[in-house]
Scaffold this active site. Structure first.
Site, PDB file in Angstrom:
ATOM      1  N   GLU A  64      67.850   8.361 -17.612  1.00  0.00           N
ATOM      2  CA  GLU A  64      69.016   9.245 -17.597  1.00  0.00           C
ATOM      3  C   GLU A  64      69.358   9.623 -19.030  1.00  0.00           C
ATOM      4  OE1 GLU A  64      72.145   8.517 -14.670  1.00  0.00           O
ATOM      5  OE2 GLU A  64      73.569   8.543 -16.346  1.00  0.00           O
ATOM      6  N   HIS A 114      71.996  16.825 -12.626  1.00  0.00           N
ATOM      7  CA  HIS A 114      73.172  16.300 -11.937  1.00  0.00           C
ATOM      8  C   HIS A 114      74.119  17.482 -11.697  1.00  0.00           C
ATOM      9  CE1 HIS A 114      72.781  11.874 -13.503  1.00  0.00           C
ATOM     10  NE2 HIS A 114      71.597  12.443 -13.319  1.00  0.00           N
ATOM     11  N   ARG A 134      80.310  13.865  -6.558  1.00  0.00           N
ATOM     12  CA  ARG A 134      81.673  14.389  -6.507  1.00  0.00           C
ATOM     13  C   ARG A 134      82.198  14.610  -7.926  1.00  0.00           C
ATOM     14  NH1 ARG A 134      86.492  10.480  -5.083  1.00  0.00           N
ATOM     15  NH2 ARG A 134      85.878   9.865  -7.170  1.00  0.00           N
ATOM     16  N   THR A 186      72.593  14.418 -17.032  1.00  0.00           N
ATOM     17  CA  THR A 186      73.966  14.324 -16.513  1.00  0.00           C
ATOM     18  C   THR A 186      74.712  15.654 -16.677  1.00  0.00           C
ATOM     19  OG1 THR A 186      74.961  13.534 -18.557  1.00  0.00           O
ATOM     20  CG2 THR A 186      74.100  11.854 -17.059  1.00  0.00           C
ATOM     21  N   GLN A 212      74.908   2.819  -9.437  1.00  0.00           N
ATOM     22  CA  GLN A 212      75.786   2.485 -10.551  1.00  0.00           C
ATOM     23  C   GLN A 212      75.246   1.221 -11.222  1.00  0.00           C
ATOM     24  OE1 GLN A 212      78.008   3.195 -12.736  1.00  0.00           O
ATOM     25  NE2 GLN A 212      79.795   3.521 -11.411  1.00  0.00           N
ATOM     26  N   ALA A 239      81.928  16.258 -17.205  1.00  0.00           N
ATOM     27  CA  ALA A 239      83.057  16.213 -16.272  1.00  0.00           C
ATOM     28  C   ALA A 239      83.616  17.619 -16.080  1.00  0.00           C
ATOM     29  CB  ALA A 239      84.135  15.281 -16.817  1.00  0.00           C
TER      30      ALA A 239
HETATM   31  P1  FAD Z   1      81.436  10.291  -3.322  1.00  0.00           P
HETATM   32  O1  FAD Z   1      80.104  10.003  -2.730  1.00  0.00           O
HETATM   33  O2  FAD Z   1      82.087  11.556  -2.883  1.00  0.00           O
HETATM   34  O3  FAD Z   1      82.422   9.106  -3.089  1.00  0.00           O
HETATM   35  C1  FAD Z   1      82.237   7.847  -3.667  1.00  0.00           C
HETATM   36  C2  FAD Z   1      83.008   6.825  -2.869  1.00  0.00           C
HETATM   37  O4  FAD Z   1      84.393   7.172  -2.814  1.00  0.00           O
HETATM   38  C3  FAD Z   1      82.564   6.739  -1.439  1.00  0.00           C
HETATM   39  O5  FAD Z   1      81.438   5.909  -1.318  1.00  0.00           O
HETATM   40  C4  FAD Z   1      83.822   6.215  -0.783  1.00  0.00           C
HETATM   41  O6  FAD Z   1      83.959   4.851  -0.976  1.00  0.00           O
HETATM   42  C5  FAD Z   1      84.897   6.897  -1.524  1.00  0.00           C
HETATM   43  N1  FAD Z   1      85.276   8.152  -0.858  1.00  0.00           N
HETATM   44  C6  FAD Z   1      85.077   9.398  -1.342  1.00  0.00           C
HETATM   45  N2  FAD Z   1      85.571  10.301  -0.497  1.00  0.00           N
HETATM   46  C7  FAD Z   1      86.105   9.627   0.529  1.00  0.00           C
HETATM   47  C8  FAD Z   1      86.760  10.011   1.725  1.00  0.00           C
HETATM   48  N3  FAD Z   1      86.986  11.303   2.013  1.00  0.00           N
HETATM   49  N4  FAD Z   1      87.174   9.043   2.569  1.00  0.00           N
HETATM   50  C9  FAD Z   1      86.954   7.753   2.292  1.00  0.00           C
HETATM   51  N5  FAD Z   1      86.326   7.316   1.166  1.00  0.00           N
HETATM   52  C10 FAD Z   1      85.909   8.231   0.317  1.00  0.00           C
HETATM   53  N6  FAD Z   1      79.772  11.783 -13.040  1.00  0.00           N
HETATM   54  C11 FAD Z   1      79.753  12.966 -13.720  1.00  0.00           C
HETATM   55  O7  FAD Z   1      80.817  13.561 -13.951  1.00  0.00           O
HETATM   56  N7  FAD Z   1      78.563  13.497 -14.173  1.00  0.00           N
HETATM   57  C12 FAD Z   1      77.366  12.899 -13.951  1.00  0.00           C
HETATM   58  O8  FAD Z   1      76.312  13.415 -14.362  1.00  0.00           O
HETATM   59  C13 FAD Z   1      77.355  11.647 -13.235  1.00  0.00           C
HETATM   60  N8  FAD Z   1      76.190  10.995 -12.971  1.00  0.00           N
HETATM   61  C14 FAD Z   1      76.203   9.824 -12.236  1.00  0.00           C
HETATM   62  C15 FAD Z   1      74.984   9.182 -11.955  1.00  0.00           C
HETATM   63  C16 FAD Z   1      74.958   8.009 -11.222  1.00  0.00           C
HETATM   64  C17 FAD Z   1      73.625   7.323 -10.924  1.00  0.00           C
HETATM   65  C18 FAD Z   1      76.185   7.424 -10.767  1.00  0.00           C
HETATM   66  C19 FAD Z   1      76.189   6.125  -9.992  1.00  0.00           C
HETATM   67  C20 FAD Z   1      77.405   8.062 -11.042  1.00  0.00           C
HETATM   68  C21 FAD Z   1      77.432   9.266 -11.772  1.00  0.00           C
HETATM   69  N9  FAD Z   1      78.638   9.929 -12.062  1.00  0.00           N
HETATM   70  C22 FAD Z   1      78.615  11.116 -12.781  1.00  0.00           C
HETATM   71  C23 FAD Z   1      79.932   9.342 -11.684  1.00  0.00           C
HETATM   72  C24 FAD Z   1      80.485   9.873 -10.339  1.00  0.00           C
HETATM   73  O9  FAD Z   1      80.761  11.250 -10.439  1.00  0.00           O
HETATM   74  C25 FAD Z   1      81.749   9.087 -10.024  1.00  0.00           C
HETATM   75  O10 FAD Z   1      81.445   7.737  -9.765  1.00  0.00           O
HETATM   76  C26 FAD Z   1      82.651   9.656  -8.936  1.00  0.00           C
HETATM   77  O11 FAD Z   1      83.892   8.945  -8.950  1.00  0.00           O
HETATM   78  C27 FAD Z   1      82.097   9.500  -7.519  1.00  0.00           C
HETATM   79  O12 FAD Z   1      81.072  10.374  -7.303  1.00  0.00           O
HETATM   80  P2  FAD Z   1      80.190  10.226  -5.943  1.00  0.00           P
HETATM   81  O13 FAD Z   1      79.316  11.420  -5.873  1.00  0.00           O
HETATM   82  O14 FAD Z   1      79.593   8.901  -5.861  1.00  0.00           O
HETATM   83  O15 FAD Z   1      81.383  10.346  -4.909  1.00  0.00           O
END
Ligand code: FAD
Length: 291
Positions: free
Chosen positions: A17, A77, A107, A48, A178, A51
């Site tokens: 990454e 990403h 997200r 990546t 993560q 934000a």
């Molecule tokens: P989601 O899959 O939408 O949700 C994560 C969790 O939140 C779910 O598993 C659930 O527990 C809860 N949740 C969400 N929505 C709901 C709902 N409607 N009802 C109930 N529970 C819910 N961030 C950046 O800004 N840029 C990047 O490039 C980036 N790269 C990343 C790469 C990796 C490998 C990882 C692990 C994270 C990365 N992130 C990045 C961080 C990520 O954007 C954050 O962790 C964010 O808070 C959650 O994104 P997600 O896509 O996992 O969310």
């Protein structure tokens, strides 16, 4: 090439990454990084996304150059927070125009100064909506994020994992996790996902601990728990930055070797754009001789 096909072909997929330099910093600095990383033979490079899309053009530019100039497979990403579906459609078109076949659908995090943040009317709530959007569009391999200790906003690990299963069912091809610092956390998570019927490859995310301030920040953001042997390391080397870095690299090597011995699908290494430390880890771990 689609990353899901790399997982089919290879026993232990190595991904790095990297992040785009900040907008006021020359983009070229990342290309020196890429030259060094290429020597280490990664199977793909994941770029990546700033934000709220702050560095979006750079993510696509870099992912495109990884593929076309450096001949390594790349993944862009993409976060949906702060973008309307129409904007996302344009970004996905742009990714397609650059012939990038892999998107990590996320997200993203709400703005830090807005604790009660709610998406605007019609905007996507979470990554599942983005996964559906990309799947409808077609032509992409879709990766998504997974949280072995549950997402920090989730009250319970098992609820988070059920949500993850739903996300995968919408068409996710593989998962990158993560960071975590105790491999038992990952094995427990992987076993539970398997029981829930999630069969896509899962690459554990490894974040080398190179200095104490960096790790405090990361742990604060990710909510990863700290095992006692890591605490001992903080106590022992906290005052000596060079010994601390050496110990952090060794910790990452031990984590990786154990994961590979236990047959993980791949290793997703957060390089923090640091070539030398990444090289030390790859060359001194079982990644060096992976099949
Ligand atoms: P989601 O899959 O939408 O949700 C994560 C969790 O939140 C779910 O598993 C659930 O527990 C809860 N949740 C969400 N929505 C709901 C709902 N409607 N009802 C109930 N529970 C819910 N961030 C950046 O800004 N840029 C990047 O490039 C980036 N790269 C990343 C790469 C990796 C490998 C990882 C692990 C994270 C990365 N992130 C990045 C961080 C990520 O954007 C954050 O962790 C964010 O808070 C959650 O994104 P997600 O896509 O996992 O969310």
């Amino acid at each position: 090439m689609k990353i899901k096909d790399i997982y089919i072909q290879k026993k232990a997929v190595l991904s790095f990454e990297i992040f785009p330099p900040k907008p006021d910093y020359p983009v070229d600095s990342v290309f020196h990084t890429l030259e060094g990383l290429k020597d280490l033979g990664p199977d793909f490079i994941s770029v990546t996304y700033g934000a709220g899309g702050s560095n979006r053009a750079r993510t696509i530019e870099i992912a495109s150059r990884v593929k076309h100039d450096y001949q390594m497979e790349s993944q862009a990403h993409l976060t949906c927070i702060g973008h309307s579906p129409a904007e996302l459609e344009k970004i996905i078109d742009e990714i397609k125009e650059h012939d990038i076949e892999n998107i990590l659908a996320l997200r993203g995090d709400p703005p830090r100064d807005q604790p009660n943040y709610r998406p605007q009317e019609g905007y996507y709530l979470d990554s599942i909506d983005l996964v559906r959007h990309i799947r409808r569009k077609g032509g992409f391999c879709i990766g998504a994020a997974a949280y072995p200790e549950g997402h920090s906003q989730s009250a319970r690990w098992d609820q988070d994992w059920l949500r993850l299963r739903d996300k995968v069912m919408e068409g996710v091809d593989f998962l990158l996790t993560q960071m975590f610092f105790d491999n038992r956390v990952f094995y427990n998570f992987a076993e539970n996902m398997f029981r829930l019927g999630v069969k896509v490859p899962i690459s554990p995310g490894i974040m080398p601990i190179l200095n104490i301030n960096q790790i405090k920040r990361m742990i604060n953001l990710s909510g990863a728990s700290i095992p006692s042997k890591l605490l001992l390391m903080f106590d022992k080397y906290g005052d000596n930055s060079s010994d601390f870095e050496k110990a952090g690299i060794e910790y990452a090597i031990n984590q990786i070797d154990d994961l590979l011995e236990n047959g993980v699908a791949g290793i997703h290494l957060c390089t923090m754009n640091k070539v030398e430390q990444t090289r030390m880890i790859v060359q001194n771990s079982k990644l060096r001789s992976r099949p």
